[in-house]
Design an enzyme around this catalytic site. Structure first.
Site, PDB file in Angstrom:
ATOM      1  N   LYS A   1       0.821  -1.217   0.000  1.00  0.00           N
ATOM      2  CA  LYS A   1       0.000   0.000   0.000  1.00  0.00           C
ATOM      3  C   LYS A   1       0.848   1.256   0.000  1.00  0.00           C
ATOM      4  O   LYS A   1       0.470   2.261  -0.582  1.00  0.00           O
ATOM      5  CB  LYS A   1      -0.989   0.007   1.178  1.00  0.00           C
ATOM      6  CG  LYS A   1      -2.082  -1.034   1.015  1.00  0.00           C
ATOM      7  CD  LYS A   1      -3.401  -0.619   1.625  1.00  0.00           C
ATOM      8  CE  LYS A   1      -4.462  -1.661   1.273  1.00  0.00           C
ATOM      9  NZ  LYS A   1      -5.780  -1.390   1.779  1.00  0.00           N
TER      10      LYS A   1
ATOM     11  N   LYS B   1      -6.669  -8.771  -8.101  1.00  0.00           N
ATOM     12  CA  LYS B   1      -7.953  -9.088  -7.470  1.00  0.00           C
ATOM     13  C   LYS B   1      -8.939  -7.924  -7.600  1.00  0.00           C
ATOM     14  O   LYS B   1      -8.539  -6.758  -7.672  1.00  0.00           O
ATOM     15  CB  LYS B   1      -7.752  -9.505  -6.010  1.00  0.00           C
ATOM     16  CG  LYS B   1      -7.491  -8.374  -5.054  1.00  0.00           C
ATOM     17  CD  LYS B   1      -7.639  -8.835  -3.609  1.00  0.00           C
ATOM     18  CE  LYS B   1      -7.562  -7.627  -2.701  1.00  0.00           C
ATOM     19  NZ  LYS B   1      -8.557  -7.520  -1.704  1.00  0.00           N
TER      20      LYS B   1
ATOM     21  N   LYS C   1     -12.018  -2.797  -3.882  1.00  0.00           N
ATOM     22  CA  LYS C   1     -12.853  -1.616  -3.649  1.00  0.00           C
ATOM     23  C   LYS C   1     -12.163  -0.328  -4.017  1.00  0.00           C
ATOM     24  O   LYS C   1     -12.764   0.609  -4.493  1.00  0.00           O
ATOM     25  CB  LYS C   1     -13.165  -1.509  -2.149  1.00  0.00           C
ATOM     26  CG  LYS C   1     -14.379  -2.215  -1.725  1.00  0.00           C
ATOM     27  CD  LYS C   1     -14.755  -1.719  -0.351  1.00  0.00           C
ATOM     28  CE  LYS C   1     -14.567  -2.789   0.691  1.00  0.00           C
ATOM     29  NZ  LYS C   1     -13.366  -2.664   1.474  1.00  0.00           N
TER      30      LYS C   1
HETATM   31  P1  ATP Z   1      -9.434  -2.375  -0.501  1.00  0.00           P
HETATM   32  O1  ATP Z   1      -9.398  -2.278  -1.996  1.00  0.00           O
HETATM   33  O2  ATP Z   1      -9.803  -1.097   0.169  1.00  0.00           O
HETATM   34  O3  ATP Z   1      -8.245  -3.056   0.095  1.00  0.00           O
HETATM   35  P2  ATP Z   1     -10.954  -4.760  -0.610  1.00  0.00           P
HETATM   36  O4  ATP Z   1     -11.948  -4.796  -1.704  1.00  0.00           O
HETATM   37  O5  ATP Z   1      -9.678  -5.508  -0.792  1.00  0.00           O
HETATM   38  O6  ATP Z   1     -10.674  -3.279  -0.207  1.00  0.00           O
HETATM   39  P3  ATP Z   1     -11.368  -5.310   2.210  1.00  0.00           P
HETATM   40  O7  ATP Z   1     -12.228  -4.393   2.984  1.00  0.00           O
HETATM   41  O8  ATP Z   1      -9.885  -5.185   2.365  1.00  0.00           O
HETATM   42  O9  ATP Z   1     -11.734  -5.272   0.648  1.00  0.00           O
HETATM   43  O10 ATP Z   1     -11.783  -6.786   2.515  1.00  0.00           O
HETATM   44  C1  ATP Z   1     -13.017  -7.229   3.006  1.00  0.00           C
HETATM   45  C2  ATP Z   1     -13.094  -8.728   2.870  1.00  0.00           C
HETATM   46  O11 ATP Z   1     -13.311  -9.079   1.493  1.00  0.00           O
HETATM   47  C3  ATP Z   1     -11.811  -9.429   3.302  1.00  0.00           C
HETATM   48  O12 ATP Z   1     -12.114 -10.572   4.063  1.00  0.00           O
HETATM   49  C4  ATP Z   1     -11.138  -9.783   1.992  1.00  0.00           C
HETATM   50  O13 ATP Z   1     -10.298 -10.901   2.115  1.00  0.00           O
HETATM   51  C5  ATP Z   1     -12.344 -10.019   1.075  1.00  0.00           C
HETATM   52  N1  ATP Z   1     -12.008  -9.725  -0.325  1.00  0.00           N
HETATM   53  C6  ATP Z   1     -11.609  -8.538  -0.815  1.00  0.00           C
HETATM   54  N2  ATP Z   1     -11.406  -8.597  -2.143  1.00  0.00           N
HETATM   55  C7  ATP Z   1     -11.681  -9.875  -2.515  1.00  0.00           C
HETATM   56  C8  ATP Z   1     -11.660 -10.572  -3.768  1.00  0.00           C
HETATM   57  N3  ATP Z   1     -11.333  -9.973  -4.890  1.00  0.00           N
HETATM   58  N4  ATP Z   1     -11.995 -11.884  -3.773  1.00  0.00           N
HETATM   59  C9  ATP Z   1     -12.358 -12.505  -2.639  1.00  0.00           C
HETATM   60  N5  ATP Z   1     -12.399 -11.905  -1.425  1.00  0.00           N
HETATM   61  C10 ATP Z   1     -12.066 -10.614  -1.349  1.00  0.00           C
END
Ligand code: ATP
Ligand code: LTN
Length: 328
Positions: A113, A195, A198
């Site tokens: 990050k 992946k 968000k």
């Molecule tokens: P950011 O982009 O802000 O890091 P994020 O989309 O990765 O956000 P988080 O809030 O970090 O989401 O994660 C929330 C949950 O969703 C966690 O348990 C994470 O492992 C899961 N998660 C996030 N992205 C994925 C994905 N692409 N596939 C499966 N699980 C996911």
């Protein structure tokens, strides 16, 4: 036998997407009956990267509403907003004082990050895993359901708990990560090497849980595939593999059945059918979300009850921590 406790958190850094649903929230909802659960919208983690105030406020509420809409219920789970329970920050400070700097230097999420952050990297971003440890330890959680990317943070939390206990007596329960064997990594549509995320700025990469049917059809239509023709699960063909994986996670059919179903069909057929499956799977969730947020004050009341229940446990725990250290 007493139920074990589950704790997990989700950031309000953007719109919840299909990856969050299939990799996290859907599992939380289905496992909630076997455990005592705390599901927290971790807004204090979200501000470790700069956020626009009014967008943040709206996203916090949206994420919380989607947790309920996805089937997490008040009978089995406490859903609340992190900043409404002040003990999270309080315990994070205390844990800061016993966590060696070197342990944080090893965290790979911080390294990633901080590289992509153009602005100055904050102390909060570096300290992120300690706040996460505080979240978990306040509730004596046995299990922490997260994606593979969070394993290192949960291990760090165990180490912090053990170090504290060694100094001050048996205060914390070292938790374990609970990583679903399936659905751990939904990839981006436009960029299937990364992946679905968000905070990714490219809208076409992810399907938001609140996207309209037309938006869903449009994004899937534009998803990256390859120049081959046959429709098969194959890690080396990330685009097609990801579309098939999403299809599989939503229909719960096995890989062979799916490959047989699409034998002789085109990518266009795959995309059209997948879009309909996604639309139908999200429909009930979107209906519940609209109901919940359409009724004035309903979500706010649910969250206030959540914060009160979480706060009662957090207060007991922080008291025990303070007593063990001579602060009280
Ligand atoms: P950011 O982009 O802000 O890091 P994020 O989309 O990765 O956000 P988080 O809030 O970090 O989401 O994660 C929330 C949950 O969703 C966690 O348990 C994470 O492992 C899961 N998660 C996030 N992205 C994925 C994905 N692409 N596939 C499966 N699980 C996911
Ligand atoms: N870092 C996690 C979110 C998170 C969390 C937690 C998860 C914050 N506190 C406590 C589990 C337990 C993430 O980015 N997914």
């Amino acid at each position: 036998m007493e139920k074990k406790t589950v704790f997990s958190g989700i950031q309000a850094s953007g719109s919840l997407h299909l990856g969050n649903y299939l990799g996290a929230i859907r599992n939380w909802a289905s496992m909630q009956y076997e455990y005592n659960n705390y599901f927290c919208v971790v807004d204090l983690h979200t501000i470790t990267i700069s956020q626009d105030p009014s967008t943040l406020r709206a996203k916090i509420r949206e994420v919380a509403g989607l947790l309920f809409a996805a089937g997490i219920n008040e009978e089995n789970s406490v859903v609340y907003i992190q900043s409404e329970v002040k003990e999270h920050s309080e315990l994070a400070w205390i844990l800061n004082c016993i966590t060696p700097l070197g342990w944080l230097h090893r965290m790979t999420q911080f390294k990633e990050k901080s590289e992509t952050q153009k602005e100055e990297v904050s102390v909060g971003l570096f300290d992120y895993p300690v706040l996460q440890a505080a979240d978990i330890l306040l509730y004596d959680a046995h299990l922490v359901p997260v994606g593979e990317d969070q394993r290192q943070h949960v291990e760090l939390c165990r180490d912090i708990a053990q170090r504290f206990n060694y100094r001050y007596g048996q205060v914390f329960l070292p938790p374990e990560a609970f990583i679903a064997p399936f659905g751990g990594r939904v990839m981006g549509l436009a960029n299937p090497d990364k992946k679905m995320s968000k905070s990714e700025e490219k809208q076409e990469d992810s399907i938001s849980l609140l996207d309209s049917p037309d938006q869903i059809r449009g994004k899937i239509k534009k998803a990256t595939t390859d120049s081959l023709r046959d429709i098969r699960f194959n890690q080396e063909r990330p685009g097609v593999n990801n579309l098939l994986t999403i299809y599989q996670l939503l229909t719960e059919k096995n890989q062979e059945e799916i490959e047989n179903h699409f034998a002789g069909k085109s990518y266009k057929d795959l995309k059209e059918q997948l879009a309909e499956v996604v639309i139908e799977s999200l429909r009930p969730l979107q209906e519940r979300y609209n109901e919940l947020t359409g009724e004035q004050g309903c979500l706010e009341e649910m969250l206030a009850r959540g914060a009160e229940r979480a706060g009662a446990q957090a207060e007991r725990k922080i008291r025990q921590v303070q007593e063990s250290m001579g602060l009280r």
